[in-house]
Design a protein around this motif. Structure first.
Motif, PDB file in Angstrom:
ATOM      1  N   ASN A 271      -0.519   7.955  14.181  1.00 15.98           N
ATOM      2  CA  ASN A 271      -0.823   7.409  12.954  1.00 15.98           C
ATOM      3  C   ASN A 271      -1.332   8.117  11.729  1.00 15.98           C
ATOM      4  O   ASN A 271      -2.122   8.963  11.771  1.00 15.98           O
ATOM      5  CB  ASN A 271      -1.953   6.109  13.459  1.00 15.98           C
ATOM      6  N   ARG A 284      -3.134   1.737   9.009  1.00  9.97           N
ATOM      7  CA  ARG A 284      -2.549   2.946   9.969  1.00  9.97           C
ATOM      8  C   ARG A 284      -1.217   2.569   9.859  1.00  9.97           C
ATOM      9  O   ARG A 284      -0.453   1.585  10.036  1.00  9.97           O
ATOM     10  CB  ARG A 284      -2.964   2.255  11.272  1.00  9.97           C
ATOM     11  N   SER A 286       1.891   3.634  11.445  1.00  6.05           N
ATOM     12  CA  SER A 286       2.168   4.019  12.652  1.00  6.05           C
ATOM     13  C   SER A 286       3.684   4.494  12.475  1.00  6.05           C
ATOM     14  O   SER A 286       4.454   4.253  11.603  1.00  6.05           O
ATOM     15  CB  SER A 286       2.262   2.697  13.419  1.00  6.05           C
TER      16      SER A 286
END
Length: 548
Positions: A271, A284, A286
């Motif tokens: 992340n 985040r 990802s």
């Protein structure tokens, strides 16, 4: 096998040479004293010495170490021949460099067995020495090649000095070469790009793909291309270059000139974290994609995630070498572990995080490369997007006759050539708009005498462009001249477009400008994009100054 017999007794030498001949050793030499033995040994390079202990001038005890020294690192067996068989004499033979001994009278069976045994050892020693020489040669060659590669990487994988003040980063290789990458480049539109990447494994094999990635990244960043285009291009390059078992996990980031708008493409990396000034993890980014160098173009996805951050927020990226660090118990740090560190110390920098990483590992050697990057959101007005622009003043003049005007659209090619040659990619769109509007104005009103009043209604629009096509097809004379002067010191483009038409009535121009202003295009748009705009020669000549 070459044998040297050293004995002051002529009969003993004769008996030994005869015995050796019976054993099949025909390449034999003899010396009657130590000095003669040294001279002969330097010339014939014997493989084994049969040496008497008691001789005049120089005895065997003095001669043995000299012969050993002459042989260097290669094992040279010295077998002492002596009528004395007491323990003290035999011990002395070994102490001065002897490897074995035979007592007089000679036992040919025992002597032959000892010669064969030492011959095998001598052969192994010669092979080992040759292999050591080869290994030393290859080691030196590899070290030399490594230095060359290190020099190339050091120059190719650099971070622009002007951008270092905006980004805190550190790369720690697990071997001589780093399989991790970190690249930055100023965007021609005023922001910046950066890339965090991790090739499969570590060391030279994993670093070999770094050069084409760096080349592609810097070239595309310099042109201001999108992250989607970057990801697609790097993927295609690595797909062709890398073996099947290798790939490149990467995060591509573009931050616009405000320092707040963040675009992210994450393929196979941990992340990318956004942390606010209070320490809370607010976003985040990802991994949404496969790593680069795996999928074909028709399978590859290049969608980008966009987020609006706040000034003071920190964008924190790291390679999997960080989250996969193990402590003494074999437990990994994980994404959660580093997030807890960040929340506990919101102001920690890369050096602090590396220190925590070392403490967590407890002295255990790292198995993978480590990369840490922190960008604090801030206005990027200090990023010089024109640092790569040409410093050479240039003037470009283009003359178009009626045939070229009818058969081509020169503006796209002209702008591409201009911005490409001068490295002005950041203003490509604006320069195109200015030149396109000026050129179309010269064609439509200067040569074709079209009336903008037609465009007041939808039907008029259709009629206007139908009439334009008809008049352009029937154009039999006329010309347009375009002059562009680039002034790098002032960062100006002086653009002049003139047509061979008869000009226009100022009152008509005023109405036309008011009408086009309502459309958000035409000369009013040019006036907004440029510092100044002037008409001359009854309106058939338009000059503008564009600030880069």
């Amino acid at each position: 096998m070459r044998i040297l017999v050293v004995d002051d007794d002529t009969l003993n030498r004769f008996l030994l040479l005869h015995l050796l001949e019976q054993q099949g050793y025909l390449d034999c030499y003899e010396a009657e004293n130590g000095f003669e033995a040294l001279s002969l040994a330097s010339r014939v390079k014997p493989d084994l010495i049969l040496l008497d202990t008691i001789m005049p001038l120089m005895d065997g005890y003095e001669l043995a170490p000299k012969l050993k020294q002459m042989a260097g690192n290669i094992y040279l067996p010295v077998i002492f021949i002596s009528a004395i068989d007491d323990d003290a004499s035999l011990a002395r033979c070994l102490e001065v460099g002897g490897d074995d001994f035979v007592t007089k009278p000679f036992d040919k069976t025992l002597l032959g067995a000892k010669i064969r045994a030492h011959a095998r050892t001598r052969l192994l020693s010669k092979k080992a020495t040759e292999q050591n020489i080869q290994l030393s040669f290859y080691r030196n060659a590899v070290e030399r090649e490594h230095k060359i590669v290190e020099h190339i990487f050091a120059n190719a994988l650099t971070v622009e000095p002007a951008l270092r003040k905006f980004i805190d980063f550190e790369l720690k290789p697990a071997g001589d070469f780093n399989g991790d990458m970190f690249l930055t480049h100023a965007s021609p539109t005023g922001g910046l790009y950066f890339l965090i990447g991790d090739f499969t494994g570590h060391g030279l094999a994993s670093a070999i793909g770094a050069l084409p990635v760096a080349k592609a990244f810097h070239t595309m960043s310099n042109k201001g291309l999108s992250l989607m285009e970057m990801a697609q291009t790097i993927n295609a390059t690595l797909l062709q270059l890398l073996p099947d078992e290798m790939f490149f996990a990467a995060i591509l980031v573009e931050i616009n000139h405000s320092g707040r708008q963040i675009d992210v493409w994450n393929g196979g990396m941990p992340n990318l974290i956004l942390q606010n000034h209070a320490g809370k993890i607010t976003k985040r980014f990802s991994s949404q994609h496969m790593a680069l160098g795996i999928l074909d173009a028709n399978e590859f996805e290049a969608d980008v995630e966009r987020f609006e951050a706040q000034y003071g927020d920190r964008l924190i990226g790291f390679s999997d070498g960080v989250v996969e660090v193990e402590n003494e118990l074999g437990a990994m740090l994980t994404d959660l572990g580093i997030e807890q560190w960040l929340e506990a110390a919101p102001d920690c920098n890369v050096a602090n995080l590396l220190g925590k990483l070392e403490n967590f590992a407890g002295g255990i050697e790292r198995k993978d490369d480590v990369t840490l990057v922190i960008f604090t959101c801030q206005a990027l007005t200090q990023v010089d997007r024109f640092s790569q622009a040409s410093q050479l003043p240039v003037k470009l003049v283009l003359e178009l006759d009626h045939q070229l005007i009818k058969s081509s659209d020169p503006i796209i090619e002209l702008v591409t050539m201009l911005t490409g040659q001068l490295n002005l990619y950041g203003v490509h769109s604006q320069v195109y708009t200015v030149l396109n509007e000026l050129y179309n104005n010269a064609v439509d009103h200067g040569l074709l005498k079209l009336n903008s009043e037609l465009k007041k209604t939808d039907e008029g629009f259709v009629e206007y462009f139908t009439l334009r096509q008809h008049k352009l097809a029937e154009l039999e004379h006329g010309s347009i001249g375009i002059s562009i002067q680039y002034q790098p010191q002032e960062r100006l483009l002086n653009i002049e477009v003139r047509d061979s038409g008869n000009g226009f009535d100022p009152a008509v121009l005023a109405r036309s400008l008011e009408l086009e202003k309502s459309y958000g295009r035409g000369l009013p748009l040019v006036r907004e994009l440029c510092c100044s705009m002037q008409h001359s020669h009854h309106g058939s000549n338009v000059s503008v100054v564009f600030k880069i």
